[in-house]
Enzyme design. Structure first.
Site, PDB file in Angstrom:
ATOM      1  N   GLU A  78      -3.509  -5.860  41.501  1.00 56.60           N
ATOM      2  CA  GLU A  78      -3.862  -4.715  40.675  1.00 56.60           C
ATOM      3  C   GLU A  78      -5.346  -4.716  40.311  1.00 56.60           C
ATOM      4  OE1 GLU A  78      -0.713  -3.753  37.880  1.00 56.60           O
ATOM      5  OE2 GLU A  78      -2.268  -3.426  36.365  1.00 56.60           O
ATOM      6  N   ASP A  79      -5.890  -5.889  40.014  1.00 53.46           N
ATOM      7  CA  ASP A  79      -7.224  -5.946  39.404  1.00 53.46           C
ATOM      8  C   ASP A  79      -8.324  -6.568  40.265  1.00 53.46           C
ATOM      9  OD1 ASP A  79      -6.160  -4.782  37.144  1.00 53.46           O
ATOM     10  OD2 ASP A  79      -5.730  -6.699  36.180  1.00 53.46           O
TER      11      ASP A  79
END
Ligand code: MN
Length: 576
Positions: A78-79
């Protein structure tokens, strides 16, 4: 805790794994540390503190190697620029699948935050149906996020706390992880109502010493008896968690000093036989309160919770709840599915092991909007279920809070559409009455009965609401704007066409008590047209949505109510 303290604790924690597994876990840590380098949490700490805490939570919950690895890497896709394919190559299919299950949907066309939220939850639940470990990784993530939520901007914190109460705490409850559920609920309460949380906390602290003295006395009494009988046991004192105290105050409209079961006793023994033996002994020492005894050993809750509960009277001021269970039940009641791993070392639970997972699975084949999906998850799938019966003894499962109308529609669409009244355990009730667990429900139908717009508010289940909406849209004159709705509502309760209007309620409606066919505590109103007073001969009319309307037996209005005969019910003043 600093990063190096956390890491020491973690390295120590994974020592129970094989050396090869420990090496792989360390490799996952290194990758996570490198990828998140330079990123900060809202608290200002290095980002790696978060995945490390999540992995520690998973260790504590009894997670296996792949879950620990997924905990360390749950935010890298996600990051950071890491891809699922890379994770799959390095750590295998399971780790990739677990990380994917908890990764937010990013490539959605919609900017609607509610829609994205619902879609992300849908994705996670779908992954969970394939492998239940997904939700445990997600819960470990949510615990750490909630424990650091004070660093979030207020509106974001409230939104996250709301979602925690709607979805994640109930999910934890559904898989029996009550320790996780309670922690999440307390964090959410603290976020949403800090004042109430502080009040409850202060009260607990100020009364703890006193309660402890009382509990110690009970403990002594029980210990002496059980030692004589040569039974293996140990006794814990327990404290209701803040959120459940809060709920109880809200539900029963009580002040905190009126909640009597904040502190209680738990007796843990080795066998089921001993549980019942100890129960008998407890009841022979103190008087049990009727209606408060629950046998969740013979009839476990749907999340597998098993225990005996009883509330006994100590003296004229004090009552206390006593729970009795085996060591294994105690573990499973607190840690749920994770405890199965500790104890049984068996296979992971499957969809077919849980009725609610089956319901969840069945949703996949149904067309619905994201709002409907969120609502059905929150209000039905994740609710505690109640089990009620048809007069023929057929078992019907409904979410807690369901009404006779939900029941009617669950049986058959036509029964719902022609419902004009209901009996619960033989007594007439209003259609919006919340059904109690284990009751017998009988639906009274009428040829001319049909759905009313207000039925939408009197039902809990989406399926009933859909059917009602469909039927309303078929009614030629139904236009769902406010003016028409008001008209419909007015027409809904058949009444005399002339004034005075018989069914308008009196404001002093509940002062006298009424018995309906021998049953007290039913929803009723006194008709304004004739204002019956005590000692008047009276008669009841079952209205669609306002319970039973009480008229004087000789009220002039009655002859104008077209279906009065079909809906009349015998009533009398109670307590002469
Ligand atoms: Mn996270």
């Amino acid at each position: 805790m600093t990063k190096s303290d956390l890491l020491d604790k973690f390295t120590d924690g994974i020592k129970s794994f094989s050396e090869a597994d420990q090496a792989l876990i360390q490799q996952a840590y290194q990758l996570s540390d490198t990828k998140h380098a330079g990123q900060k949490r809202a608290s200002g700490e290095d980002y790696i503190i978060h995945p490390l805490n999540v992995a520690l939570n998973l260790l504590h919950l009894g997670g296996d190697r792949d879950m620990i690895i997924a905990g360390l890497l749950h935010d890298v896709v996600e990051d950071t620029d890491t891809t699922l394919e890379q994770l799959r190559e390095m750590f295998g299919e399971d780790v990739a699948m677990l990380v994917d299950g908890v990764t937010k949907i990013s490539k959605m066309k919609t900017a609607n935050i509610q829609e994205r939220k619902a879609e992300t939850i849908r994705k996670m639940l779908l992954a969970m149906i394939r492998d239940i470990r997904v939700i445990i990784v997600k819960l470990a993530d949510r615990i750490h996020n909630m424990s650091t939520i004070e660093y979030m901007p207020k509106d974001k914190a409230s939104r996250i706390a709301g979602e925690t109460l709607d979805i994640y705490a109930p999910l934890a409850g559904k898989i029996g992880m009550n320790i996780v559920k309670n922690r999440l609920e307390n964090y959410a309460l603290q976020t949403l109502h800090p004042g109430i949380y502080a009040d409850i906390d202060n009260y607990i602290n100020s009364t703890e010493a006193d309660s402890q003295r009382m509990l110690d006395k009970i403990r002594d009494t029980i210990s002496k008896r059980l030692t004589k009988h040569n039974v293996s046991f140990h006794i814990k004192t327990r404290q209701k968690h803040h959120y459940s105290i809060y709920l109880k105050m809200k539900k029963s409209n009580k002040k905190i000093n009126e909640i009597f079961d904040i502190f209680g006793i738990r007796i843990i023994t080795d066998t089921v036989e001993n549980c019942y033996m100890i129960l008998g002994m407890v009841h022979s020492i103190w008087q049990p309160i009727t209606g408060r005894f629950k046998d969740y050993i013979a009839a476990p809750k749907d999340n597998g919770y098993r225990s005996l509960h009883t509330t006994v009277v100590l003296d004229d001021k004090h009552v206390v709840e006593i729970q009795i269970r085996t060591t294994e039940m105690d573990q499973i009641n607190e840690y749920g599915i994770a405890a199965h791993w500790f104890y049984k070392q068996g296979d992971l639970p499957k969809v077919s092991d849980f009725a609610w997972l089956k319901h969840l699975n069945a949703l996949n084949n149904k067309q619905m909007t994201y709002e409907e999906y969120y609502s059905i998850i929150r209000n039905e799938i994740l609710q505690e279920m109640i089990y009620v019966f048809t007069p023929r003894g057929e078992l019907i499962e409904l979410p807690q809070g369901a009404t006779p109308l939900d029941f009617a529609y669950q049986i058959h669409t036509n029964i719902g559409n022609h419902c004009r009244g209901a009996k619960v355990n033989g007594s007439i009730v209003a259609l919006e009455t919340e059904l109690p667990n284990g009751c017998i429900v009988e639906i009274i139908t009428g040829k001319n009965a049909s759905p009313k717009p207000q039925w939408l508010k009197m039902t809990k289940t989406l399926s009933a609401q859909r059917k009602i909406r469909h039927e309303l849209s078929m009614q030629k004159d139904f236009v769902p704007d406010k003016k028409r709705l008001a008209n419909e509502t007015d027409k809904a309760t058949p009444r005399a066409d002339r004034t005075p209007k018989p069914e308008k309620a009196d404001s002093s409606e509940h002062t006298p008590r009424i018995e309906v066919e021998g049953q007290k505590n039913l929803l009723y109103r006194l008709a304004k047209c004739c204002n019956p007073t005590k000692d008047d001969a009276i008669i009841g009319y079952i209205s669609n949505s306002r319970g039973i309307i009480i008229h004087r037996a000789d009220c002039r209005c009655l002859s104008h109510i077209t279906d009065f005969d079909q809906r009349r019910v015998e009533v009398s003043w109670s307590g002469k």
